[in-house]
Design a protein around this motif. Structure first.
Motif, short mmCIF file in Angstrom:
data_model
loop_
_atom_site.label_atom_id
_atom_site.label_comp_id
_atom_site.label_asym_id
_atom_site.label_seq_id
_atom_site.Cartn_x
_atom_site.Cartn_y
_atom_site.Cartn_z
N ASN A 191 -11.70 -12.82 2.42
CA ASN A 191 -10.50 -13.60 2.68
C ASN A 191 -9.46 -13.25 1.61
O ASN A 191 -9.73 -13.36 0.41
N ILE A 192 -8.28 -12.81 2.07
CA ILE A 192 -7.18 -12.49 1.14
C ILE A 192 -6.56 -13.80 0.68
O ILE A 192 -6.09 -14.60 1.49
N ILE A 193 -6.54 -14.03 -0.61
CA ILE A 193 -5.99 -15.28 -1.14
C ILE A 193 -4.59 -15.10 -1.72
O ILE A 193 -3.88 -16.09 -1.93
N ALA A 194 -4.16 -13.87 -1.95
CA ALA A 194 -2.81 -13.66 -2.49
C ALA A 194 -2.41 -12.21 -2.32
O ALA A 194 -3.23 -11.30 -2.45
N VAL A 195 -1.11 -12.03 -2.00
CA VAL A 195 -0.47 -10.71 -2.01
C VAL A 195 0.78 -10.83 -2.87
O VAL A 195 1.63 -11.68 -2.60
N LYS A 196 0.89 -10.02 -3.90
CA LYS A 196 2.00 -10.10 -4.83
C LYS A 196 2.70 -8.75 -4.92
O LYS A 196 2.10 -7.75 -5.30
N LEU A 197 3.98 -8.74 -4.56
CA LEU A 197 4.78 -7.54 -4.73
C LEU A 197 5.20 -7.43 -6.19
O LEU A 197 5.70 -8.40 -6.77
N GLN A 198 5.02 -6.27 -6.77
CA GLN A 198 5.35 -6.06 -8.18
C GLN A 198 6.73 -5.39 -8.28
O GLN A 198 7.73 -6.03 -8.02
N ASN A 199 6.80 -4.14 -8.63
CA ASN A 199 8.06 -3.44 -8.74
C ASN A 199 8.50 -2.93 -7.39
O ASN A 199 7.73 -2.29 -6.67
N ILE A 200 9.76 -3.22 -7.03
CA ILE A 200 10.36 -2.69 -5.81
C ILE A 200 11.65 -1.99 -6.24
O ILE A 200 12.65 -2.66 -6.54
N VAL A 201 11.64 -0.69 -6.28
CA VAL A 201 12.77 0.07 -6.80
C VAL A 201 13.03 1.27 -5.90
O VAL A 201 12.12 1.79 -5.26
N PRO A 202 14.28 1.70 -5.82
CA PRO A 202 14.58 2.94 -5.09
C PRO A 202 14.12 4.15 -5.88
O PRO A 202 13.79 4.03 -7.07
N PRO A 203 14.09 5.32 -5.29
CA PRO A 203 13.69 6.53 -6.03
C PRO A 203 14.61 6.79 -7.21
O PRO A 203 15.75 6.30 -7.28
N GLN A 204 14.13 7.59 -8.14
CA GLN A 204 14.86 7.83 -9.38
C GLN A 204 16.24 8.39 -9.15
O GLN A 204 17.20 8.05 -9.83
N GLY A 205 16.40 9.26 -8.14
CA GLY A 205 17.68 9.93 -7.94
C GLY A 205 18.80 9.00 -7.54
O GLY A 205 19.97 9.31 -7.79
N VAL A 206 18.48 7.88 -6.89
CA VAL A 206 19.52 6.97 -6.40
C VAL A 206 19.41 5.59 -7.02
O VAL A 206 20.05 4.65 -6.55
N GLN A 207 18.61 5.47 -8.04
CA GLN A 207 18.36 4.15 -8.62
C GLN A 207 19.63 3.56 -9.22
O GLN A 207 19.90 2.36 -9.08
N ASP A 208 20.45 4.39 -9.90
CA ASP A 208 21.68 3.87 -10.51
C ASP A 208 22.65 3.35 -9.45
O ASP A 208 23.27 2.30 -9.63
N ALA A 209 22.75 4.08 -8.34
CA ALA A 209 23.65 3.64 -7.27
C ALA A 209 23.18 2.31 -6.68
O ALA A 209 23.98 1.42 -6.40
N PHE A 210 21.87 2.16 -6.51
CA PHE A 210 21.36 0.91 -5.96
C PHE A 210 21.53 -0.24 -6.94
O PHE A 210 21.73 -1.39 -6.54
N GLU A 211 21.45 0.04 -8.21
CA GLU A 211 21.71 -1.02 -9.19
C GLU A 211 23.15 -1.49 -9.11
O GLU A 211 23.43 -2.69 -9.22
N ASP A 212 24.08 -0.55 -8.90
CA ASP A 212 25.48 -0.95 -8.73
C ASP A 212 25.65 -1.80 -7.48
O ASP A 212 26.37 -2.81 -7.49
#
Length: 334
Positions: A191-212
């Motif tokens: 029985n699954i008692i928990a699902v936790k998403l940790q880091n959700i980030v875009p790829p390195q090449g577009v990470q700055d644009a997504f942060e903006d």
């Protein structure tokens, strides 16, 4: 002595009965040792007899048939177990060390055709030891494959900004339900008692644009909240002012209505008196009108209806007296 001991030992082992007794003792020790097994407080033991399921027992010291006839498999049913996806723990301790960016697990395609890296963990507990032991052969790999399939499906149904923002908690809840449904159909016994998403980030090449973009979205939400706050502060104020004006208008309307009703009542009273004594009433009205006219602060002008001349009041108040006559009823005062 050494010579005697060697000879005695040879004589001792040369007897067949002695060897048999030694074998019997060894077999008995092995049987006694394999006849007992213990189960921890966090476990349940699945017992097989000749390789076939026999029973499930709880914690404590138990007996079983020796020589491999009965075998026990202790299953940790009260231990919460964890699987990591997109990263792994390299070293556990006070300061854990992780290896991130396991791209073959974390890289996904979102609903708006963007690439995103998602790291998550699942926590589960074994609820059916028999099913866990017998129904599925590659248990851990099955858990990982189904978990990856569910998360990929939910991420693929949403836009990238939703996955990174408002839909995060919904993905966790829905993925837990979907995983439990799949594991129940497979009969995995967990029985699954928990699902936790940790880091959700875009790829390195577009990470700055997504942060903006993320910062712009936060600014937009802040402006919206400020606008709602101003709206909520001004609307009650305007509503209060409107209610105040309505109450003033209603009060004025009631006042005018009451004055009009009073005038009507007063006119009706005068009319009734006039019908009883017209002459007396006319003279009283005339005298009251003249009294009001000459006692006023303004300078009235009298118009003689017979002569058609306009006479200022000043010429009438310089010592001469004005006596009312029957023709005065034809004049008008303004």
């Amino acid at each position: 002595m050494g010579k005697i001991n060697k000879e005695s030992v040879k004589r001792f082992f040369s007897k067949p009965s002695t060897v048999i007794w030694i074998i019997v003792i060894i077999v008995a020790l092995i049987a006694v040792e394999s006849n007992f097994y213990s189960v921890d407080e966090t476990e349940q033991a699945v017992i097989t007899r000749f390789g076939k399921y026999n029973t499930t027992v709880g914690p404590g010291l138990h007996l079983k048939l020796p020589f491999g006839i009965d075998k026990n498999y202790n299953i940790p049913v009260k231990v919460v177990q964890t699987e990591q996806f997109g990263f792994s723990t390299v070293k556990e301790g006070r300061n854990n060390e992780y290896r991130n960016n396991i791209v073959d697990e974390s890289t996904m395609l979102t609903g708006d055709l963007n690439i995103i890296n998602v790291e998550w963990i699942i926590q589960y507990r074994i609820v059916d030891p028999k099913a866990w032991l017998f129904n599925v052969q590659e248990r851990t790999q099955t858990i990982r494959d189904i978990s990856r399939s569910v998360i990929n499906t939910l991420v693929g149904d949403r836009a990238i900004l939703d996955v990174m923002g408002q839909e995060r908690s919904n993905i966790e809840v829905q993925s837990q339900e979907m995983m439990n449904q799949n594991f129940k159909q497979l009969g995995l016994g967990i029985n699954i008692i928990a699902v936790k998403l940790q880091n959700i980030v875009p790829p390195q090449g577009v990470q700055d644009a997504f942060e903006d973009v993320n910062k712009a979205t936060q600014d937009m939400n802040r402006f919206i909240n400020e606008g709602k706050e101003a709206y909520n502060s001004e609307i009650p104020k305007a509503q209060g002012e409107a209610d105040q004006q309505i109450q003033i208008a209603q009060g004025y309307a009631a006042e005018r209505v009451n004055e009009a009703k009073g005038d009507v009542a007063r006119f009706n009273a005068v009319y009734d008196e006039y019908r009883r004594a017209p002459k007396v009433t006319r003279e009283r009205i005339y005298l009251e009108t003249m009294d009001d006219l000459f006692s006023s602060d303004t300078k009235p002008t009298l118009i003689d209806g017979k002569l058609g001349n306009i006479l200022p009041v000043k010429s009438l108040t310089g010592g001469s007296s004005v006596s009312p006559s029957s023709s005065s009823s034809k004049g008008a005062a303004q």
